[in-house]
Design a protein around this motif. Structure first.
Motif, mmCIF file in Angstrom:
data_model
loop_
_atom_site.group_PDB
_atom_site.id
_atom_site.type_symbol
_atom_site.label_atom_id
_atom_site.label_comp_id
_atom_site.label_asym_id
_atom_site.label_seq_id
_atom_site.Cartn_x
_atom_site.Cartn_y
_atom_site.Cartn_z
ATOM 1 N N ARG A 1 0.811 -1.210 0.000
ATOM 2 C CA ARG A 1 0.000 0.000 0.000
ATOM 3 C C ARG A 1 0.856 1.277 0.000
ATOM 4 O O ARG A 1 0.314 2.373 -0.171
ATOM 5 C CB ARG A 1 -0.913 0.009 1.229
ATOM 6 C CG ARG A 1 -1.921 -1.130 1.274
ATOM 7 C CD ARG A 1 -3.003 -0.964 0.233
ATOM 8 N NE ARG A 1 -3.796 0.222 0.496
ATOM 9 C CZ ARG A 1 -4.391 0.970 -0.420
ATOM 10 N NH1 ARG A 1 -4.281 0.645 -1.698
ATOM 11 N NH2 ARG A 1 -5.101 2.027 -0.095
ATOM 12 N N SER B 1 0.455 3.184 -3.295
ATOM 13 C CA SER B 1 -0.878 3.199 -3.898
ATOM 14 C C SER B 1 -1.383 4.604 -4.213
ATOM 15 O O SER B 1 -2.259 4.773 -5.074
ATOM 16 C CB SER B 1 -1.873 2.476 -2.982
ATOM 17 O OG SER B 1 -1.886 3.059 -1.695
ATOM 18 N N GLU C 1 -2.679 -0.085 -8.748
ATOM 19 C CA GLU C 1 -2.669 -1.283 -7.896
ATOM 20 C C GLU C 1 -1.684 -2.330 -8.400
ATOM 21 O O GLU C 1 -0.996 -2.980 -7.610
ATOM 22 C CB GLU C 1 -4.081 -1.866 -7.852
ATOM 23 C CG GLU C 1 -4.255 -3.014 -6.886
ATOM 24 C CD GLU C 1 -5.704 -3.464 -6.803
ATOM 25 O OE1 GLU C 1 -6.019 -4.515 -7.403
ATOM 26 O OE2 GLU C 1 -6.516 -2.762 -6.182
ATOM 27 N N SER D 1 1.833 -1.370 -7.348
ATOM 28 C CA SER D 1 2.028 -1.483 -5.899
ATOM 29 C C SER D 1 2.136 -2.935 -5.454
ATOM 30 O O SER D 1 3.022 -3.299 -4.668
ATOM 31 C CB SER D 1 0.870 -0.792 -5.170
ATOM 32 O OG SER D 1 0.807 0.572 -5.509
ATOM 33 N N GLU D 2 1.252 -3.764 -5.976
ATOM 34 C CA GLU D 2 1.264 -5.173 -5.575
ATOM 35 C C GLU D 2 2.442 -5.913 -6.202
ATOM 36 O O GLU D 2 3.056 -6.774 -5.551
ATOM 37 C CB GLU D 2 -0.062 -5.831 -5.958
ATOM 38 C CG GLU D 2 -1.238 -5.263 -5.167
ATOM 39 C CD GLU D 2 -2.549 -5.948 -5.457
ATOM 40 O OE1 GLU D 2 -2.586 -6.816 -6.364
ATOM 41 O OE2 GLU D 2 -3.540 -5.634 -4.766
#
Length: 348
Positions: free
Chosen positions: A109, A112, A117, A120-121
């Motif tokens: 996060r 983010s 997304e 970030s992931e």
């Protein structure tokens, strides 16, 4: 010395080494790419957030409990232990979709607000892997003998594989109802593996006798079971103020901790229907959460899980008492186990 005082004292020593190690990474990556330096700066903040340092202190105190000393080598090795632990936490938070870790944003996060997304992931996946590689690097640079480092690497390689295997089963159980035996198989490689790996690391580096290693391996496994059961009970029965985040996360994800495994077996027909309707529900009202708690209590599942945790805790203390560890380390481990055992009585 109680477990909290020991973690404060010895955890502080590990944090000093960690800060130096991570700060060097931040500086070094400036010459690779400025974004990577910024990334490692965020990772430094993430790792150094105030925490118990239970993993590294388990290694540190076991080593001290046999050698009677702390030296640069064991402190350097403890850098690897902390990085190993955080490599698992990064991936764990991502899979469980947890937003926070120790009062701050989870690693997936942290970007983010600036990126999408997927970025970030993806960053969390790659950096979790990088943290594991850095852990192995820290072990190799600890200045123990090649023989000891080789043994240590085998231990952590096995531990990393086992923890990840347990996480797959934990995910599988979200879509099925495991029995107690299946839960035990999964849990035997979750917290049990983390305690086995970190405690045995200290014993290996201290060149402990095989007899004591066997005792510690069994004790650590029992500590892991006790810890897992207690931690899962906290997730649903603690308040948000006690837990630091909204309770019931396991329930919303459809996870099957031991108390839920028992509840799905012991609950009456109407309660079972209600319970199955709530397991895996993404949004739970306060009333639905309390209804779940009441079913777990009424069925006898909470008491069954608590009794199992206490049995493991008592067995662990008996095994530790038989080792050649010094008095301070035995007191540390015993008081930690007693805390796990006694905290179960907070939730009724």
């Amino acid at each position: 010395m109680g477990w909290e005082e020991a973690l404060d004292q010895y955890g502080g020593l590990v944090e000093e080494r960690l800060e130096d190690f991570l700060s060097e990474l931040v500086e070094d990556r400036k010459y690779y790419h400025p974004f990577m330096s910024d990334l490692y700066s965020k990772i430094r903040e993430y790792v150094l957030r105030k925490g118990k340092r239970l993993a590294s202190c388990s290694t540190l105190l076991t080593y001290k409990g046999y050698t009677g000393k702390l030296d640069d080598r064991i402190l350097n090795a403890c850098i690897g232990v902390e990085l190993f632990r955080h490599s698992i936490l990064i991936h764990d938070d991502l899979v469980d979709q947890d937003e926070y870790r120790r009062g701050g944003l989870a690693l997936h996060r942290l970007f983010s607000d600036e990126y999408d997304e997927r970025f970030s992931e993806g960053t969390a996946i790659f950096m979790g892997d990088a943290m594991y590689a850095l852990a192995l690097q820290a072990f190799r640079n600890s200045r123990f003998t090649e023989e000891k480092i080789s043994e240590l690497l085998r231990l952590f390689e096995k531990g990393y594989r086992e923890v990840n295997e347990s996480q797959v089963l934990d995910l599988l159980f979200e879509s099925k109802e495991p029995d107690v035996e299946e839960w035990q198989i999964m849990a035997s490689r979750r917290a049990a593996t983390l305690f086995r790996t970190t405690i045995l690391a200290g014993a290996i580096l201290a060149e402990t006798l095989e007899e004591d290693r066997n005792l510690l391996e069994k004790a650590a496994t029992h500590v892991g079971y006790a810890f897992d059961i207690q931690d899962d009970i906290i997730d649903i029965f603690a308040s948000e103020e006690q837990y630091g985040r909204p309770p019931g996360g396991d329930l919303r994800h459809g996870k099957k901790p031991l108390h839920m495994v028992h509840a799905l077996k012991l609950a009456g027909e109407e309660d079972l229907k209600t319970l199955r309707g709530l397991v895996g529900k993404e949004s739970l009202t306060r009333e639905e959460l309390e209804s779940t708690r009441e079913i777990i209590r009424k069925s006898g599942a909470l008491e069954a899980a608590k009794n199992e945790s206490k049995r493991h805790a008592e067995t662990a203390k008996e095994l530790i008492a038989k080792t050649r560890l010094d008095k301070e380390t035995k007191e540390f481990l015993s008081s930690l186990i007693s805390y796990i055992e006694q905290s179960l009585d907070w939730y009724k």
